[in-house]
Scaffold this motif. Sequence first.
Motif, PDB file in Angstrom:
ATOM      1  N   THR A   1       8.808   7.388  -4.555  1.00 32.40           N
ATOM      2  CA  THR A   1       8.526   6.472  -3.458  1.00 32.40           C
ATOM      3  C   THR A   1       9.783   6.044  -2.671  1.00 32.40           C
TER       4      THR A   1
ATOM      5  N   HIS B   1       3.514  11.940  -9.456  1.00 32.79           N
ATOM      6  CA  HIS B   1       3.708  12.436  -8.093  1.00 32.79           C
ATOM      7  C   HIS B   1       3.768  13.962  -8.023  1.00 32.79           C
TER       8      HIS B   1
ATOM      9  N   TRP C   1      10.119   7.522   1.190  1.00 31.98           N
ATOM     10  CA  TRP C   1       9.897   6.688   2.391  1.00 31.98           C
ATOM     11  C   TRP C   1      11.177   6.541   3.197  1.00 31.98           C
TER      12      TRP C   1
ATOM     13  N   ASP D   1      -1.436   4.734  -4.618  1.00 35.49           N
ATOM     14  CA  ASP D   1      -0.402   5.165  -5.564  1.00 35.49           C
ATOM     15  C   ASP D   1      -0.652   4.568  -6.945  1.00 35.49           C
TER      16      ASP D   1
ATOM     17  N   ASP E   1       0.320   5.383   0.340  1.00 32.82           N
ATOM     18  CA  ASP E   1       1.251   5.828  -0.691  1.00 32.82           C
ATOM     19  C   ASP E   1       0.580   6.787  -1.664  1.00 32.82           C
ATOM     20  N   GLY E   2       1.182   7.954  -1.815  1.00 32.97           N
ATOM     21  CA  GLY E   2       0.684   8.931  -2.783  1.00 32.97           C
ATOM     22  C   GLY E   2      -0.568   9.679  -2.353  1.00 32.97           C
TER      23      GLY E   2
ATOM     24  N   ASP F   1       4.026   9.624   1.165  1.00 34.31           N
ATOM     25  CA  ASP F   1       5.385   9.942   0.720  1.00 34.31           C
ATOM     26  C   ASP F   1       5.423  11.075  -0.298  1.00 34.31           C
ATOM     27  N   HIS F   2       4.292  11.351  -0.926  1.00 34.48           N
ATOM     28  CA  HIS F   2       4.206  12.422  -1.936  1.00 34.48           C
ATOM     29  C   HIS F   2       2.743  12.569  -2.278  1.00 34.48           C
TER      30      HIS F   2
HETATM   31 ZN   LIG Z   1       4.901   6.663  -3.538  1.00 34.04          ZN
END
Ligand SMILES: [Zn+2]
Length: 578
Positions: A75, A483, A79, A241, A36-37, A299-300
């Motif tokens: 997020t 993000h 996703w 994240d 994540d991230g 996701d970013h």
């Molecule tokens: Zn995220």
Amino acid sequence: MMSVEGSVKRIGIVYSSSPRLSSHNHMTKLAIIGIDGATYEIIHPMIEAGELPNIAKILAEGVSGALESEKPPMTPPAWTSMFTGLNPGKHGVFHFIGRDLGSYQHSLKNSGSYIGKDIMSLLSKRGLSVGSLSVPMTYPPFEVHDGYMVSGIPMPLTGDSIAWPPDVCDDMHRILGAGYIADVEYSKYDGDTETSKDDLSLYSELRDELFRLEEQRLAIQTNFLRERPTDFYFTVISVTDRCQHYFWKFQDPNHAGYTEEGAKLYGEVIKDSYRLADKFVGEARAIIGDETPIALVSDHGFGPQYHDFHINTWLEQQGYLVRKQVPYLKWGKLHLGGVLHRLGLGFVEKIIGPLGKIPIYRPRMKKKADASDIDWSQTKAFAALHGICVNLQNREPEGIVSDDDYASTIDEIIIKLRDIKMPDGSVACDGIFKKEEIYSGPRTTEAPDLQFQMAGLSCITKECWGESELFALRKNAPISGQHRFNGIFAISKPGVEAGKVIEGMHIQDTAPTLLYAIEQAVPAWMDGNIRGDIYAEPPEPKWDRSPEPQSDLPASSDTDDAQSQSIEDSLRGLGYLQ
Ligand SMILES: [Zn+2]
């Protein structure tokens, strides 16, 4: 710096360290490890410094590229777009919360929004076994073929409702020697409030808890990959994240909250989170084997958060939003039981039972501004889901803007948004989007009418009330990272062009591209494109022409009000809700 190895020992995780083949001698067909991230801006320099060997191996042997996130790059929509191949106008997830159309209320989004359209459901229907661990937006967990699903955020952090089938919870308890905890309870780490002094001691407890929980999840992954092998495995690591949200300023000398002391204490935390993500990748590959197709996705991306923009203050200054001036008298609601309790007559409260729920109204001075002060009869536009909504007649309960005036109201707001200047005098908005420009499909109506981004996303809208200044500098507020649009994509499998870098990939392309990569038919209803250029000579894709599944299932959540409240409080600590 915290030792990842050390923390495994500290929490006493019980699992066999000797690799052995699973009892089913099972071959996984695809593993997706979400980080994540994750951003190449951190990954590439670390690889050049000789770190992240497992991620480096996948980039060297596979095809990789930046992955453009969803708008907004949050997020839940990101996703969901990733695993459905659809835009939010079709899957309906725009934020952690969704608008309850016909009201000014919001409620938490859950998996009921899209079930059936995701690759977990799709592959299950085709008879592949599916394992899903901690993928965001998968609460409530849903039935998958011959496998398991442990939900990811937003969700209650503990309890038996978080996994399917329910015996998975017992299994996790056995593996960890304690109940599985999905995430840190962030309400005690108020991420958004600017204080006069940064309390550096607060961060060490948060860091330890983040790493402890992610190490527990690694122990579960190791056990499940061995004991519950599946054709398709999907997990998302969240420590990256969270660490980038809370620890960005400690490694960014340009951040107002940067101090040498902070850097000394916490300057390595973000890198440590990537090191832990790398360990996840390495341990998964040690079990599933190097020949198994594996994808790394995020996701970013991430970057600093330097400023807040007080959107409600701006809407008021521009005359779009009108608020009753506090203080004023309002009717406060109390319960009879509560009154008795305050008077020290709790025993009477017990005797009267349900009668204690009788509401008692009394006038009360309202001193603090909030959304309940909005005078809807004079309000043309209001903030929602990080964007702006028009107070439209026949859509909002007290709408005042007619259908005929909708377009001109939006255009007028856009012109005014373009005029906003950052504190240094530069133009603030570098992206303004009408919903119909960025979404398509029946659920576009649930999106905010307008979205905008400022200063390359280093300035984030904040929906607090009663601020006199439009902008605030982020200094001591615990959240210092936010993000960005560029996440990561990589796939390693026999046959792809080793080391190739592809460009212009969108997050909606992920599901169709991964299905194509494992020779599964790609549903024609997916919005994303197949990236054939992962191969030097792309084979013809197989298409699945069946119609888009309908997920008009009721959101089968058994989340009660108290659970929802606790999820929302935790998201507030993370800065996602105000
Ligand atoms: Zn995220």
